[in-house]
Structures are given as structure tokens and as C-alpha cells.
Design an enzyme around this catalytic site. Structure first.
Site, PDB file in Angstrom:
ATOM      1  N   ASP A  59      39.179  45.181  47.568  1.00  0.00           N
ATOM      2  CA  ASP A  59      38.578  46.389  46.985  1.00  0.00           C
ATOM      3  C   ASP A  59      38.595  47.572  47.961  1.00  0.00           C
ATOM      4  OD1 ASP A  59      37.847  44.590  44.908  1.00  0.00           O
ATOM      5  OD2 ASP A  59      35.948  44.147  45.901  1.00  0.00           O
ATOM      6  N   GLU A 266      36.910  47.671  35.188  1.00  0.00           N
ATOM      7  CA  GLU A 266      36.156  47.866  36.441  1.00  0.00           C
ATOM      8  C   GLU A 266      37.008  48.679  37.401  1.00  0.00           C
ATOM      9  OE1 GLU A 266      35.481  43.882  37.947  1.00  0.00           O
ATOM     10  OE2 GLU A 266      37.585  43.589  38.431  1.00  0.00           O
TER      11      GLU A 266
HETATM   12  O1  FUB Z   1      35.095  42.118  44.765  1.00  0.00           O
HETATM   13  C1  FUB Z   1      34.262  41.782  43.694  1.00  0.00           C
HETATM   14  C2  FUB Z   1      34.742  42.407  42.439  1.00  0.00           C
HETATM   15  O2  FUB Z   1      36.065  41.974  42.155  1.00  0.00           O
HETATM   16  C3  FUB Z   1      34.852  43.904  42.476  1.00  0.00           C
HETATM   17  O3  FUB Z   1      33.629  44.545  42.400  1.00  0.00           O
HETATM   18  C4  FUB Z   1      35.761  44.110  41.341  1.00  0.00           C
HETATM   19  O4  FUB Z   1      36.300  45.384  41.237  1.00  0.00           O
HETATM   20  C5  FUB Z   1      36.795  43.040  41.586  1.00  0.00           C
HETATM   21  O5  FUB Z   1      37.764  43.459  42.511  1.00  0.00           O
END
Ligand code: FUB
Length: 368
Positions: A59, A266
Site C-alpha cells: 500500500d 478500496e
Molecule cells: O493492507 C491492507 C489492505 O489491503 C489495504 O487497506 C487495502 O487497500 C488492501 O491493499
């Protein structure tokens, strides 16, 4: 879950890729991570190699501060939590900030910048962070579940971009869900974009009210929308009620849940290119990174297409920055571990066409 196949033995040459700590020394893998293999078989399948290989990182939110690139990633750890659709296996405990003079330069790991034990309201799972600089202070924004197991967004401050950061005693009032990203507009206003469905719990929030029984949308229903709020001058609170961001298809319609190769899941990011706002995000269960453009930080944004095809691993998450006249995409995959919750951050150049569209990137040369 529609998972991608992870090919075996495609691992980086760790010796060549290890990072240096603040004192310039190479750091070995830590106890919570398995040793990272040094087999270089298949490295050339990838367009880029991991930026560091002594810890697992994901991320990546990149920024240029003081003419240096700082990367604010998640720090993946092997805690043994079983995998499920809520992402419980992403059970991260702290953040390490990475930096480098330029893409291709030596990467420094600045050590632990913030630990979950130092966030008074936190329960579990430190997920994808971002950072901003304002009023002479660096701000780290992070999602973590509170002690009731509800994701909230917190903020921590430091005098230095690499931290260490000190967390506020409470989460940002009115914040929820995951993946905050903070964008500074040309007029000096800062906006936070956030949200994530499934394990990110955005389906539990309607009209900014929490319903623990909130359900994911059905195929023919309008897809859940990402959120935005302008930040107050103190950078620690919202200056307005949280709003939804509309992402439209070329006919001006909102996506339905069944459009899951295009709808928001997301990993929001905002950048501006030639005066246009580019809102980019992950489609989650279809693993694309896509973007939509508009004329206001609030949208609406019109969908423009995929710019990063699925990478190895389940998640796909990114940031986009300009440095020295070139644009770069920071992203992650699971090249080093082959495991979906033990990721590694990477960078590659991002190119635009004359009409402002982004040239799609395939992170593996053998991707179909
Ligand atoms: O790293 C945890 C979660 O996985 C992140 O918040 C999302 O965007 C995905 O990458």
C-alpha cells in the site's frame, strides 16, 4: 474469492535489494517475517523489483518532501491469522517509512515510525496509511480498528517526514472505514478521500451512520461510493460532513455492483495532471487499478479505464507522484513471498497519452 494464480520461485535477489537503515547499515529480516529467499529465478518476469526485501511492505503512499521521495507503506507481518474475506490476515502492527533521493536510488528504511501499542484507541490491524505536510508539521493518517472492531481513521504528527509520529488520543471525529489519502489542491485546501468495502466496512456506513448489519450491494444495485471530506486548518479534523463521490460511466450513470471490474472497492488516490483531477482506486475482487477524471476535487468523475492490470496477490494498491518531470506509479505485489498478505512495494514510470489518458501497465511481462 477470484484469486490470481501465484507462480512459484519467482523471487528477487534479496542481497541486491536490501535497504539501509538510518545509519546506513543493512537490516536483516525480523522475527515476525520468514527469511526472504534469495533465489533470483524468474525475476525478469517483472517490470520492477521490490524496493526493499528485508521487511514486507504494501500500500505505498509516496510523496515528495524536501525534494526527497518518502513512501508511507503498510508493514505486512506473518502473524498466523487465518485468511478470510474480511482481510483478518492483514494483521499489521506498525509502520516503517522508506525514503530515497530519486527512483532507482538507495532506499532507506527509517525504522518504526508508529506502533499500534502507542495508539490509545486502537484495537487491531493497521492498514494502508498516507501522509501530508502542512503548517510546518508532517501528518500521518492511518486506518485501524478501534476496540469495538470498527475501522476508524487516526492521525499522528511529527516534525520530520520519516517520524517518529505521535498519535492523537482519539480517531478523527466522523471518520470511518479504511485507506485514507490526503490531497493538497493548488489553492492550499486539503481533502481526505477514503473508504473500502468488504473488510474495509464501508457497507456498514450509510449517510454517515453506522449499522453493524450493513450489507454489501446486490448485483443490480448501485455500487457503494467512496467518500471525501475537506480537512480543517489543523489537519486533524473534518471541516465538513463526509460526502459521497460519484463515479460515472461514459453515459453519465453510476456503476452497479455487478460492474465489479470498474466500481470502487478500496485504495483511493488523487492527483492532478494538466489541471484535471484524477481519482484512482482498486476494483478489489477483480484486482484492477482504474481511474476516473473530473473538474473538481469532489467529482463527479468519469471513468477512463484500467492503468495497472492485476498483479500477483489478491490486493492492488498504489500512489502516483511527479518527480523531476517524470510521473511514477508506486504499487505492490507478492513477488518475494508468494503470499497474499506478505507484499512488497515497487515503482515504475507512468506515462500519459496526448489526450490525458494513462497508458495501461502490465506488471508481469507474461500476464495474459
Ligand atoms: O493492507 C491492507 C489492505 O489491503 C489495504 O487497506 C487495502 O487497500 C488492501 O491493499
Amino acid at each position: 474469492m477470484n484469486k490470481l494464480t501465484i507462480l512459484p520461485a519467482a523471487l528477487a535477489a534479496a542481497l541486491a535489494l536490501t535497504a539501509c537503515n538510518d545509519s546506513g547499515q543493512t537490516e536483516p529480516g525480523t522475527a515476525d517475517e520468514k527469511p526472504i529467499p534469495t533465489d533470483s529465478t524468474g525475476m525478469d518476469r517483472y517490470i520492477s523489483q521490490p524496493l526493499v526485501s528485508h521487511i514486507y511492505t504494501a500500500d505505498p503512499s509516496a510523496h515528495v518532501f524536501n525534494n526527497r521521495i518518502y513512501i508511507y507503506p503498510s508493514h505486512d507481518t506473518a502473524t498466523g491469522t487465518p485468511e478470510n474475506d474480511n482481510g483478518d490476515h492483514f494483521n499489521m502492527m506498525d509502520y516503517h517509512i522508506l525514503s530515497m533521493d530519486a527512483v532507482g536510488g538507495q532506499v532507506t528504511d527509517h525504522g518504526v515510525a508508529l506502533s499500534i501499542k502507542d495508539i490509545p484507541w486502537a484495537g487491531r490491524q493497521l492498514w494502508a496509511p498516507d501522509a501530508a505536510f502542512a503548517n510546518g508539521t508532517y501528518f500521518l493518517y492511518f486506518p485501524v480498528k478501534d476496540k469495538q472492531d470498527v475501522f476508524r481513521i487516526g492521525v499522528a504528527t511529527s516534525a520530520k517526514p520519516e517520524g517518529p509520529f505521535v498519535a492523537e488520543k482519539e480517531p478523527i471525529k466522523g471518520s470511518y472505514s479504511i485507506d485514507p489519502t490526503v490531497f493538497k489542491d493548488d489553492n492550499g485546501s486539503y481533502y481526505m478521500y477514503f473508504g473500502g468495502i468488504w473488510g474495509g466496512q464501508l457497507q456498514r456506513w450509510d449517510n454517515n451512520k453506522y449499522d453493524s448489519a450493513g450489507k454489501l450491494r446486490k448485483g443490480d444495485e448501485t455500487a457503494i461510493l467512496p467518500r471525501i471530506a475537506k480537512l480543517s486548518a489543523d489537519m486533524k479534523s473534518f471541516a465538513e460532513p463526509v460526502k459521497e463521490i460519484r463515479i460515472l460511466d461514459s453515459a453519465g450513470n453510476l456503476f452497479k455492483e455487478k460492474d465489479n471490474d470498474k466500481r470502487f472497492f478500496e485504495a483511493a488516490w488523487m492527483h492532478k495532471y494538466k489541471g484535471k483531477y484524477y481519482f484512482s482506486y482498486s476494483t478489489g475482487d477483480t484486482h484492477n487499478l482504474v481511474y476516473a477524471t473530473g473538474d473538481s476535487p469532489y467529482g463527479p468523475f468519469t471513468y477512463r479505464g484500467v492503468f495497472l492490470l492485476p498483479v500477483e496477490g489478491w490486493t492492488n494498491h498504489h500512489s502516483i507522484i511527479e518527480k523531476d518531470g517524470k510521473w511514477f506509479l508506486f504499487y505492490h505485489d507478492v513477488q518475494l513471498s508468494g503470499k497474499t498478505h506478505l507484499r512488497n512495494v515497487k515503482v515504475t514510470e507512468l506515462k500519459y497519452n496526448e489526450d490525458g489518458t494513462i497508458q495501461p501497465i502490465k506488471a508481469q511481462k507474461d500476464l495474459q
